[in-house]
Design a protein around this motif. Structure first.
Motif, PDB file in Angstrom:
ATOM      1  N   PRO A 193     -10.510  11.493  -4.227  1.00  0.00           N
ATOM      2  CA  PRO A 193     -11.764  11.436  -5.041  1.00  0.00           C
ATOM      3  C   PRO A 193     -11.805  13.099  -5.606  1.00  0.00           C
ATOM      4  O   PRO A 193     -12.559  13.023  -6.791  1.00  0.00           O
ATOM      5  CB  PRO A 193     -12.793  11.172  -4.267  1.00  0.00           C
ATOM      6  N   THR A 194     -11.367  13.900  -5.362  1.00  0.00           N
ATOM      7  CA  THR A 194     -11.287  15.345  -5.869  1.00  0.00           C
ATOM      8  C   THR A 194     -10.560  15.549  -7.277  1.00  0.00           C
ATOM      9  O   THR A 194     -11.087  16.041  -8.091  1.00  0.00           O
ATOM     10  CB  THR A 194     -11.123  16.496  -4.856  1.00  0.00           C
ATOM     11  N   GLY A 195      -9.340  15.112  -6.933  1.00  0.00           N
ATOM     12  CA  GLY A 195      -8.375  15.246  -8.122  1.00  0.00           C
ATOM     13  C   GLY A 195      -7.723  14.306  -8.803  1.00  0.00           C
ATOM     14  O   GLY A 195      -6.783  14.353  -9.524  1.00  0.00           O
ATOM     15  N   ALA A 196      -8.169  12.949  -8.475  1.00  0.00           N
ATOM     16  CA  ALA A 196      -7.576  11.864  -9.036  1.00  0.00           C
ATOM     17  C   ALA A 196      -8.668  10.642  -9.347  1.00  0.00           C
ATOM     18  O   ALA A 196      -9.685  10.575  -8.732  1.00  0.00           O
ATOM     19  CB  ALA A 196      -6.571  11.404  -8.241  1.00  0.00           C
ATOM     20  N   ARG A 197      -8.250   9.831 -10.453  1.00  0.00           N
ATOM     21  CA  ARG A 197      -9.203   8.878 -10.752  1.00  0.00           C
ATOM     22  C   ARG A 197      -8.781   7.624  -9.821  1.00  0.00           C
ATOM     23  O   ARG A 197      -9.246   6.607 -10.227  1.00  0.00           O
ATOM     24  CB  ARG A 197      -9.183   8.570 -12.315  1.00  0.00           C
ATOM     25  N   THR A 198      -7.775   7.599  -9.228  1.00  0.00           N
ATOM     26  CA  THR A 198      -6.921   6.544  -8.716  1.00  0.00           C
ATOM     27  C   THR A 198      -7.870   5.663  -7.629  1.00  0.00           C
ATOM     28  O   THR A 198      -8.150   6.285  -6.897  1.00  0.00           O
ATOM     29  CB  THR A 198      -5.755   7.248  -7.804  1.00  0.00           C
ATOM     30  N   ARG A 199      -7.532   4.468  -8.101  1.00  0.00           N
ATOM     31  CA  ARG A 199      -8.301   3.474  -7.204  1.00  0.00           C
ATOM     32  C   ARG A 199      -7.224   2.701  -6.572  1.00  0.00           C
ATOM     33  O   ARG A 199      -6.362   2.329  -7.103  1.00  0.00           O
ATOM     34  CB  ARG A 199      -9.342   2.645  -7.768  1.00  0.00           C
ATOM     35  N   ILE A 200      -7.386   2.290  -5.275  1.00  0.00           N
ATOM     36  CA  ILE A 200      -6.423   1.386  -4.598  1.00  0.00           C
ATOM     37  C   ILE A 200      -7.188   0.079  -4.049  1.00  0.00           C
ATOM     38  O   ILE A 200      -8.154   0.063  -3.646  1.00  0.00           O
ATOM     39  CB  ILE A 200      -5.900   2.183  -3.340  1.00  0.00           C
ATOM     40  N   TRP A 201      -6.255  -1.170  -4.056  1.00  0.00           N
ATOM     41  CA  TRP A 201      -6.546  -2.435  -3.342  1.00  0.00           C
ATOM     42  C   TRP A 201      -5.519  -2.535  -2.553  1.00  0.00           C
ATOM     43  O   TRP A 201      -4.559  -2.866  -2.667  1.00  0.00           O
ATOM     44  CB  TRP A 201      -6.695  -3.349  -4.560  1.00  0.00           C
ATOM     45  N   TRP A 202      -6.307  -2.831  -1.453  1.00  0.00           N
ATOM     46  CA  TRP A 202      -5.434  -3.420  -0.322  1.00  0.00           C
ATOM     47  C   TRP A 202      -5.611  -5.049   0.178  1.00  0.00           C
ATOM     48  O   TRP A 202      -6.867  -5.372   0.227  1.00  0.00           O
ATOM     49  CB  TRP A 202      -5.524  -2.768   0.978  1.00  0.00           C
ATOM     50  N   TYR A 203      -4.725  -5.873   0.446  1.00  0.00           N
ATOM     51  CA  TYR A 203      -4.815  -7.187   0.652  1.00  0.00           C
ATOM     52  C   TYR A 203      -3.896  -7.603   1.861  1.00  0.00           C
ATOM     53  O   TYR A 203      -3.133  -6.802   2.375  1.00  0.00           O
ATOM     54  CB  TYR A 203      -4.172  -8.099  -0.297  1.00  0.00           C
ATOM     55  N   LEU A 204      -4.222  -8.401   2.563  1.00  0.00           N
ATOM     56  CA  LEU A 204      -3.683  -9.123   3.949  1.00  0.00           C
ATOM     57  C   LEU A 204      -3.103 -10.618   3.541  1.00  0.00           C
ATOM     58  O   LEU A 204      -3.925 -11.325   3.175  1.00  0.00           O
ATOM     59  CB  LEU A 204      -4.730  -9.031   5.059  1.00  0.00           C
ATOM     60  N   ALA A 205      -1.794 -10.626   3.594  1.00  0.00           N
ATOM     61  CA  ALA A 205      -1.247 -11.969   3.339  1.00  0.00           C
ATOM     62  C   ALA A 205      -0.839 -12.435   4.401  1.00  0.00           C
ATOM     63  O   ALA A 205      -0.027 -11.843   5.231  1.00  0.00           O
ATOM     64  CB  ALA A 205      -0.212 -11.841   2.389  1.00  0.00           C
ATOM     65  N   ARG A 206      -0.943 -13.703   5.043  1.00  0.00           N
ATOM     66  CA  ARG A 206      -0.677 -14.192   6.182  1.00  0.00           C
ATOM     67  C   ARG A 206       0.447 -15.183   5.947  1.00  0.00           C
ATOM     68  O   ARG A 206       0.577 -15.777   4.711  1.00  0.00           O
ATOM     69  CB  ARG A 206      -1.658 -15.203   6.955  1.00  0.00           C
ATOM     70  N   ASN A 207       1.167 -15.610   6.875  1.00  0.00           N
ATOM     71  CA  ASN A 207       2.139 -16.444   6.725  1.00  0.00           C
ATOM     72  C   ASN A 207       3.257 -16.362   5.530  1.00  0.00           C
ATOM     73  O   ASN A 207       3.635 -17.183   4.869  1.00  0.00           O
ATOM     74  CB  ASN A 207       1.382 -18.034   6.681  1.00  0.00           C
ATOM     75  N   VAL A 208       3.552 -14.988   5.538  1.00  0.00           N
ATOM     76  CA  VAL A 208       4.457 -14.799   4.523  1.00  0.00           C
ATOM     77  C   VAL A 208       5.943 -15.258   4.805  1.00  0.00           C
ATOM     78  O   VAL A 208       6.158 -15.260   6.024  1.00  0.00           O
ATOM     79  CB  VAL A 208       4.508 -13.086   4.161  1.00  0.00           C
ATOM     80  N   ARG A 209       6.640 -15.508   3.835  1.00  0.00           N
ATOM     81  CA  ARG A 209       8.164 -15.820   4.315  1.00  0.00           C
ATOM     82  C   ARG A 209       9.092 -15.852   3.162  1.00  0.00           C
ATOM     83  O   ARG A 209       8.623 -15.605   2.076  1.00  0.00           O
ATOM     84  CB  ARG A 209       8.008 -17.746   4.628  1.00  0.00           C
ATOM     85  N   LYS A 210      10.163 -15.558   3.739  1.00  0.00           N
ATOM     86  CA  LYS A 210      11.079 -15.329   2.511  1.00  0.00           C
ATOM     87  C   LYS A 210      11.548 -16.528   1.785  1.00  0.00           C
ATOM     88  O   LYS A 210      12.046 -17.405   2.046  1.00  0.00           O
ATOM     89  CB  LYS A 210      12.587 -14.816   3.280  1.00  0.00           C
TER      90      LYS A 210
END
Lengths: 191, 191
Positions: free
Chosen positions: B120-137
């Motif tokens: 917050p001091t030196g960047a305008r950067t915002r971040i979004w985190w998600y949790l994804a269940r049952n991921v598969r290839k």
């Protein structure tokens, strides 16, 4: 076995060189890959964060307007490593805590919490976190002339609640909070 | 009651304007304080991180050389928000997960984890985190030509151990790991 070979810096130029922000632009050779003409890296001496805990079990946090994001944020005390402090980040921790809060601690009440990387893709920045117990007010804040820092005391449960509410939202600060809560026995793994 | 007044941007210049890094230098008026001639702010559209969990309860993480820090690091998949994705960070999450791992998930298996601020001091950067269940290839990695990404599966206990050992060390990534471990019931507050 996947190979993770380091990239090779062929040359670089200093595109920004200020006391606050230094940026270098590197020409980089990727092993078995192309030559990248312009890879930008933020450079600094790193910074130190400190999780201060009072004898009655409350965390000391700062409330402060931060102009990068343009919002008031809640954070543990933290600050950049000054010239001459490179080998003693604990010195930075003690200085920043006093400057931002007026609090201090006995030498045997500080412990290493974690070493972190700020942004491994685009920055050389390293971070050291400490946990200081039994902190107490022994002096006065000496913030930068432009800083207005309000000091708050919150319980472990309140700190976790602030995280869940998105009010304690700075990425590295959340990490330090969880590490401290775990170290202090307020959170534990249950498999 | 301490006042936390926003600072006022009087003017600015774009000192760096590349696809990878944009920096602005602002002239800023601090309320009841001085005028700062050069306040540097890193700008971008922000980035999205995703904590992928398989049906058998293992986290999918990446092992990759990162040239900013010059080391091999362990991280959850994450990446910058592309043009056109500003209002739909979930789209970035799906794209980055497929590009970096070849894994995907059903629409009802993804949930919001946290919104964070990078610096917050030196960047305008915002971040979004998600949790994804049952991921598969369901596909193949499509990394950038210069990226070599190894995908690993670790149990919740192993992930926490990697954090404690300092091997899963990127600040925002540690936050996401703890938030996910808590959300999934592997960690809980004990007051």
């Amino acid at each position: 076995m996947t190979q993770h070979k380091p990239w090779k810096t062929l040359s670089y130029s200093q595109v920004l060189d200020t006391p606050y922000l230094k940026i270098r632009c590197e020409q980089v050779a990727v092993p078995d890959g192309p030559i990248l003409p312009d890879y930008y890296i933020i450079e600094n001496r790193g910074w130190v964060g400190i999780v201060p805990l009072t004898a009655d079990g409350r965390f000391l946090i700062n409330k402060q307007y931060k102009h990068g994001i343009g919002e008031v944020v809640l954070e543990f005390p933290a600050g950049g490593i000054d010239v001459g402090e490179e080998d003693t980040p604990q010195q930075t921790a003690r200085r920043e805590l006093m400057e931002e809060t007026g609090y201090s601690y006995d030498d045997n009440d500080i412990e290493f919490l974690a070493h972190m990387l700020a942004n491994p893709t685009g920055a050389r920045t390293r971070i050291w976190w400490y946990l200081a117990r039994n902190v107490r007010k022994t002096g006065e804040q000496k913030p930068d002339p432009v800083e207005v820092i309000e000091n708050l005391l919150v319980t472990p449960r309140e700190l976790l609640h602030l995280i869940h509410e998105g009010k304690f939202a700075v990425q590295g600060q959340i990490s330090a909070a969880y590490l401290a809560l775990e170290r202090l026995g307020y959170m534990a793994f249950q498999g």
